[in-house]
Write a protein that holds these residues in place. Structure first.
Motif, PDB file in Angstrom:
ATOM      1  N   ALA A 194       0.826  -1.208   0.000  1.00  0.00           N
ATOM      2  CA  ALA A 194       0.000   0.000   0.000  1.00  0.00           C
ATOM      3  C   ALA A 194       0.860   1.258   0.000  1.00  0.00           C
ATOM      4  CB  ALA A 194      -0.936  -0.007   1.207  1.00  0.00           C
ATOM      5  N   VAL A 195       1.903   1.246   0.828  1.00  0.00           N
ATOM      6  CA  VAL A 195       2.807   2.401   0.874  1.00  0.00           C
ATOM      7  C   VAL A 195       3.503   2.577  -0.472  1.00  0.00           C
ATOM      8  CG1 VAL A 195       4.876   3.348   1.953  1.00  0.00           C
ATOM      9  CG2 VAL A 195       3.164   2.223   3.362  1.00  0.00           C
ATOM     10  N   GLY A 196       3.907   1.456  -1.066  1.00  0.00           N
ATOM     11  CA  GLY A 196       4.551   1.513  -2.377  1.00  0.00           C
ATOM     12  C   GLY A 196       3.617   2.056  -3.442  1.00  0.00           C
ATOM     13  N   PHE A 197       2.336   1.638  -3.398  1.00  0.00           N
ATOM     14  CA  PHE A 197       1.354   2.147  -4.349  1.00  0.00           C
ATOM     15  C   PHE A 197       1.153   3.648  -4.198  1.00  0.00           C
ATOM     16  CE2 PHE A 197      -0.816  -2.136  -5.130  1.00  0.00           C
ATOM     17  CZ  PHE A 197      -0.339  -2.199  -6.430  1.00  0.00           C
ATOM     18  N   VAL A 198       1.073   4.113  -2.941  1.00  0.00           N
ATOM     19  CA  VAL A 198       0.834   5.538  -2.694  1.00  0.00           C
ATOM     20  C   VAL A 198       2.002   6.377  -3.207  1.00  0.00           C
ATOM     21  CG1 VAL A 198       0.593   7.299  -0.908  1.00  0.00           C
ATOM     22  CG2 VAL A 198      -0.706   5.172  -0.736  1.00  0.00           C
ATOM     23  N   ILE A 199       3.225   5.993  -2.799  1.00  0.00           N
ATOM     24  CA  ILE A 199       4.413   6.751  -3.236  1.00  0.00           C
ATOM     25  C   ILE A 199       4.598   6.643  -4.740  1.00  0.00           C
ATOM     26  CG2 ILE A 199       6.911   6.992  -3.014  1.00  0.00           C
ATOM     27  CD1 ILE A 199       5.390   7.830  -0.530  1.00  0.00           C
ATOM     28  N   GLY A 200       4.516   5.422  -5.242  1.00  0.00           N
ATOM     29  CA  GLY A 200       4.691   5.223  -6.682  1.00  0.00           C
ATOM     30  C   GLY A 200       3.606   5.911  -7.487  1.00  0.00           C
ATOM     31  N   GLY A 201       2.352   5.805  -6.999  1.00  0.00           N
ATOM     32  CA  GLY A 201       1.251   6.443  -7.709  1.00  0.00           C
ATOM     33  C   GLY A 201       1.391   7.950  -7.769  1.00  0.00           C
ATOM     34  N   CYS A 202       1.777   8.548  -6.628  1.00  0.00           N
ATOM     35  CA  CYS A 202       1.931  10.009  -6.594  1.00  0.00           C
ATOM     36  C   CYS A 202       3.037  10.478  -7.532  1.00  0.00           C
ATOM     37  CB  CYS A 202       2.219  10.475  -5.161  1.00  0.00           C
ATOM     38  SG  CYS A 202       0.823  10.311  -4.039  1.00  0.00           S
ATOM     39  N   VAL A 203       4.166   9.790  -7.494  1.00  0.00           N
ATOM     40  CA  VAL A 203       5.324  10.216  -8.289  1.00  0.00           C
ATOM     41  C   VAL A 203       5.109   9.929  -9.766  1.00  0.00           C
ATOM     42  CG1 VAL A 203       7.785   9.838  -8.701  1.00  0.00           C
ATOM     43  CG2 VAL A 203       6.919   9.949  -6.355  1.00  0.00           C
ATOM     44  N   ILE A 204       4.800   8.681 -10.083  1.00  0.00           N
ATOM     45  CA  ILE A 204       4.680   8.283 -11.478  1.00  0.00           C
ATOM     46  C   ILE A 204       3.479   8.942 -12.152  1.00  0.00           C
ATOM     47  CG2 ILE A 204       4.483   6.341 -13.083  1.00  0.00           C
ATOM     48  CD1 ILE A 204       7.137   6.525 -11.537  1.00  0.00           C
ATOM     49  N   MET A 205       2.355   8.989 -11.435  1.00  0.00           N
ATOM     50  CA  MET A 205       1.169   9.605 -12.026  1.00  0.00           C
ATOM     51  C   MET A 205       1.348  11.103 -12.216  1.00  0.00           C
ATOM     52  SD  MET A 205      -0.819   7.298 -12.937  1.00  0.00           S
ATOM     53  CE  MET A 205      -2.127   8.394 -13.485  1.00  0.00           C
ATOM     54  N   SER A 206       2.118  11.735 -11.324  1.00  0.00           N
ATOM     55  CA  SER A 206       2.410  13.163 -11.505  1.00  0.00           C
ATOM     56  C   SER A 206       3.194  13.388 -12.794  1.00  0.00           C
ATOM     57  CB  SER A 206       3.204  13.702 -10.305  1.00  0.00           C
ATOM     58  OG  SER A 206       2.445  13.617  -9.123  1.00  0.00           O
ATOM     59  N   CYS A 207       4.196  12.534 -13.017  1.00  0.00           N
ATOM     60  CA  CYS A 207       4.969  12.629 -14.262  1.00  0.00           C
ATOM     61  C   CYS A 207       4.089  12.354 -15.473  1.00  0.00           C
ATOM     62  CB  CYS A 207       6.134  11.643 -14.231  1.00  0.00           C
ATOM     63  SG  CYS A 207       7.430  12.037 -13.036  1.00  0.00           S
ATOM     64  N   PHE A 208       3.226  11.351 -15.341  1.00  0.00           N
ATOM     65  CA  PHE A 208       2.346  10.986 -16.449  1.00  0.00           C
ATOM     66  C   PHE A 208       1.384  12.130 -16.780  1.00  0.00           C
ATOM     67  CE2 PHE A 208      -1.665   9.039 -17.953  1.00  0.00           C
ATOM     68  CZ  PHE A 208      -1.203   8.493 -19.137  1.00  0.00           C
ATOM     69  N   VAL A 209       0.788  12.730 -15.738  1.00  0.00           N
ATOM     70  CA  VAL A 209      -0.162  13.831 -15.954  1.00  0.00           C
ATOM     71  C   VAL A 209       0.538  15.022 -16.600  1.00  0.00           C
ATOM     72  CG1 VAL A 209      -1.580  15.560 -14.773  1.00  0.00           C
ATOM     73  CG2 VAL A 209      -1.756  13.156 -14.129  1.00  0.00           C
ATOM     74  N   LEU A 210       1.743  15.366 -16.126  1.00  0.00           N
ATOM     75  CA  LEU A 210       2.492  16.479 -16.711  1.00  0.00           C
ATOM     76  C   LEU A 210       2.825  16.195 -18.183  1.00  0.00           C
ATOM     77  CD1 LEU A 210       4.934  17.366 -13.781  1.00  0.00           C
ATOM     78  CD2 LEU A 210       2.997  18.727 -14.606  1.00  0.00           C
TER      79      LEU A 210
END
Length: 316
Positions: A194-210
């Motif tokens: 869960a922690v990995g999903f949260v950190i990974g989701g925030c970082v990777i999805m931020s890059c993806f959205v940008l």
């Protein structure tokens, strides 16, 4: 249950559970690895020596090729050695190091792709001020942020994975990756996951959205161009990078955005072949086939030799 951290290490299952397929797979992936090395080294050399490619876009591309080179060299040589010799044992420190370097390269590539999208957006949306905005200092700063961010991201995921207690030594994969290692956990890995999903989701999805926002702006700007030739040139410039974005996010998300309890070793191997082998190998092909300047530089490099390119560099 036995904690795997108290024994010599893990046993990597390899490319396939069928022994007869190991040698065939190893032969195929050996040729792919050689092709990947030649492709990425060619991109790095051409961009370094050819003065016509000393622009922000190719500066980012050189670093992208370097991360691809490091990524494939982290996983494939060890897997090929194991398949050809039958030596499948990997020590715990070596496994942790392999995971760290692989995630480091993948995360850095993610940040580099975002920087490349921003660069293309500025070049098309603000062409008159592009030269003064995208300076060499800004390019170096963006690349530096990418490498440092990748280092921090990888450090977190490596620590998050190897603070688990492992019960079995057999890793159903051809390299040390997060999903198959989570499956070996003696304890419930859901908190770590869960922690990995949260950190990974925030970082990777931020890059993806940008990246997506950059391309939305690019598409809007391109459709406003009245000249058909200018529109085709803009699309040609961005199409190769867009293909890289689709390959990177499409294959990576299929492996890491699913819970460990539904992980399939066969699907995991197939997904890993795409995001850890084929995507880094295809990047040089995509950029060289869709780019006239890069094709010219590679032709000059291999036909006329590196001396000609270095002379061009000295003249500059």
């Amino acid at each position: 249950m036995t904690n795997c951290t108290r024994i010599p290490g893990f046993i990597l299952q390899g490319f396939s559970v069928i022994p007869e397929l190991q040698t065939i797979s190893a032969t195929i992936f050996l040729f792919i690895y050689i092709f990947s090395l030649l492709g990425n080294i060619s991109i790095i050399t051409a961009v370094t020596l050819d003065s016509h490619l000393h622009t922000p876009m190719y500066f980012f591309l050189k670093h992208l090729s370097f991360t691809d080179l490091c990524s494939t060299s982290t996983t494939l040589p060890r897997a090929l050695f194991a398949a050809l010799t039958g030596s499948k044992l990997i020590s715990l420190p070596a496994c942790a190091a392999q995971l760290f370097v692989f995630i480091f390269c993948a995360a850095t590539e993610c940040f580099l792709i975002t920087s490349m999208a921003y660069d293309r957006c500025l070049a098309i949306y603000q062409p008159l001020t592009y030269g003064t905005t995208m300076t060499h200092q800004l390019c170096c700063a963006l690349v530096g942020v990418a490498w440092v961010s990748g280092l921090l991201y990888s450090s977190f995921h490596t620590a998050n994975t190897f603070t688990l207690s492992f019960c079995g030594p057999v890793v159903e994969h051809f390299f040390c990756d997060i999903p198959p290692l989570f499956q070996l956990s003696c304890t419930d890995p859901h908190k770590h996951e869960a922690v990995g999903f949260v950190i990974g989701g925030c970082v990777i999805m931020s890059c993806f959205v940008l990246t997506v926002l950059s391309y939305i702006q690019i598409v809007i700007t391109v459709f406003r161009i009245k000249s058909t030739q200018g529109r085709q040139k803009a699309f040609s410039t961005c199409s190769s990078h867009l293909i890289t974005v689709i390959l990177f996010y499409g294959t990576g998300s299929s492996a890491y955005m699913r819970p460990a309890n539904v992980y399939s070793p066969l699907q995991g191997r197939l997904a890993a072949i795409f995001y850890s082998i084929l995507t880094p190998t295809l990047n040089p092909v995509v950029y060289s086939m869709r780019n006239k300047d890069m094709k010219a530089a590679l032709r000059k490099l291999y036909i006329r030799g590196p001396r000609c390119c270095s002379e061009s560099w000295e003249e500059r």
